[in-house]
Design a protein around this motif. Structure first.
Motif, PDB file in Angstrom:
ATOM      1  N   VAL A 140       0.853  -1.187   0.000  1.00 44.12           N
ATOM      2  CA  VAL A 140       0.000   0.000   0.000  1.00 44.12           C
ATOM      3  C   VAL A 140       0.889   1.237   0.000  1.00 44.12           C
ATOM      4  O   VAL A 140       1.818   1.341   0.804  1.00 44.12           O
ATOM      5  CB  VAL A 140      -0.923   0.019   1.236  1.00 44.12           C
ATOM      6  N   VAL A 141       0.621   2.148  -0.920  1.00 41.34           N
ATOM      7  CA  VAL A 141       1.388   3.365  -1.031  1.00 41.34           C
ATOM      8  C   VAL A 141       0.446   4.543  -0.854  1.00 41.34           C
ATOM      9  O   VAL A 141      -0.589   4.624  -1.514  1.00 41.34           O
ATOM     10  CB  VAL A 141       2.084   3.473  -2.409  1.00 41.34           C
ATOM     11  N   LYS A 142       0.785   5.445   0.066  1.00 46.73           N
ATOM     12  CA  LYS A 142      -0.018   6.644   0.279  1.00 46.73           C
ATOM     13  C   LYS A 142       0.596   7.775  -0.516  1.00 46.73           C
ATOM     14  O   LYS A 142       1.784   8.070  -0.388  1.00 46.73           O
ATOM     15  CB  LYS A 142      -0.064   6.988   1.760  1.00 46.73           C
ATOM     16  N   ILE A 143      -0.223   8.427  -1.334  1.00 47.01           N
ATOM     17  CA  ILE A 143       0.241   9.490  -2.213  1.00 47.01           C
ATOM     18  C   ILE A 143      -0.426  10.788  -1.782  1.00 47.01           C
ATOM     19  O   ILE A 143      -1.643  10.824  -1.575  1.00 47.01           O
ATOM     20  CB  ILE A 143      -0.108   9.167  -3.673  1.00 47.01           C
ATOM     21  N   LYS A 144       0.355  11.849  -1.655  1.00 50.13           N
ATOM     22  CA  LYS A 144      -0.189  13.151  -1.266  1.00 50.13           C
ATOM     23  C   LYS A 144      -1.325  13.546  -2.219  1.00 50.13           C
ATOM     24  O   LYS A 144      -1.198  13.397  -3.429  1.00 50.13           O
ATOM     25  CB  LYS A 144       0.879  14.226  -1.301  1.00 50.13           C
TER      26      LYS A 144
ATOM     27  N   GLY B  98      -4.604   9.990  -1.913  1.00 51.40           N
ATOM     28  CA  GLY B  98      -5.037   8.878  -1.086  1.00 51.40           C
ATOM     29  C   GLY B  98      -4.168   7.663  -1.309  1.00 51.40           C
ATOM     30  O   GLY B  98      -3.007   7.740  -1.598  1.00 51.40           O
ATOM     31  N   ARG B  99      -4.803   6.483  -1.216  1.00 52.55           N
ATOM     32  CA  ARG B  99      -4.061   5.221  -1.369  1.00 52.55           C
ATOM     33  C   ARG B  99      -4.321   4.595  -2.714  1.00 52.55           C
ATOM     34  O   ARG B  99      -5.359   4.711  -3.274  1.00 52.55           O
ATOM     35  CB  ARG B  99      -4.456   4.238  -0.270  1.00 52.55           C
TER      36      ARG B  99
END
Length: 70
Positions: free
Chosen positions: A62-66, A69-70
């Motif tokens: 899982v990668v959170k991106i500014k 979201g995810r």
């Protein structure tokens, strides 16, 4: 033998993130030793990593991106 070289695929990536730079970032979440980073292939990203055998396999990353979201 303490690691194994694996090709990994990342699916469900937004179209605007389908590039080599993002592939490298995501591959580092799987293994600290990234060997090869490929560009987008069809509908997934692809990278080769040296995966340590002492760690369990990761079925998902899982990668959170500014601002996205995810």
């Amino acid at each position: 033998i303490d690691s194994i070289n694996l090709w990994i695929r990342f699916y469900d990536v937004s179209v605007h993130l389908m590039n080599k730079a993002f592939t490298g970032v995501v591959a580092k979440k799987v293994s600290p030793s990234v060997l090869v980073v490929e560009g987008p292939v069809k509908n997934y990203l692809c990278a080769r990593v040296a995966f340590p055998l002492a760690e369990p396999l990761k079925p998902a990353v899982v990668v959170k991106i500014k601002e996205a979201g995810r």
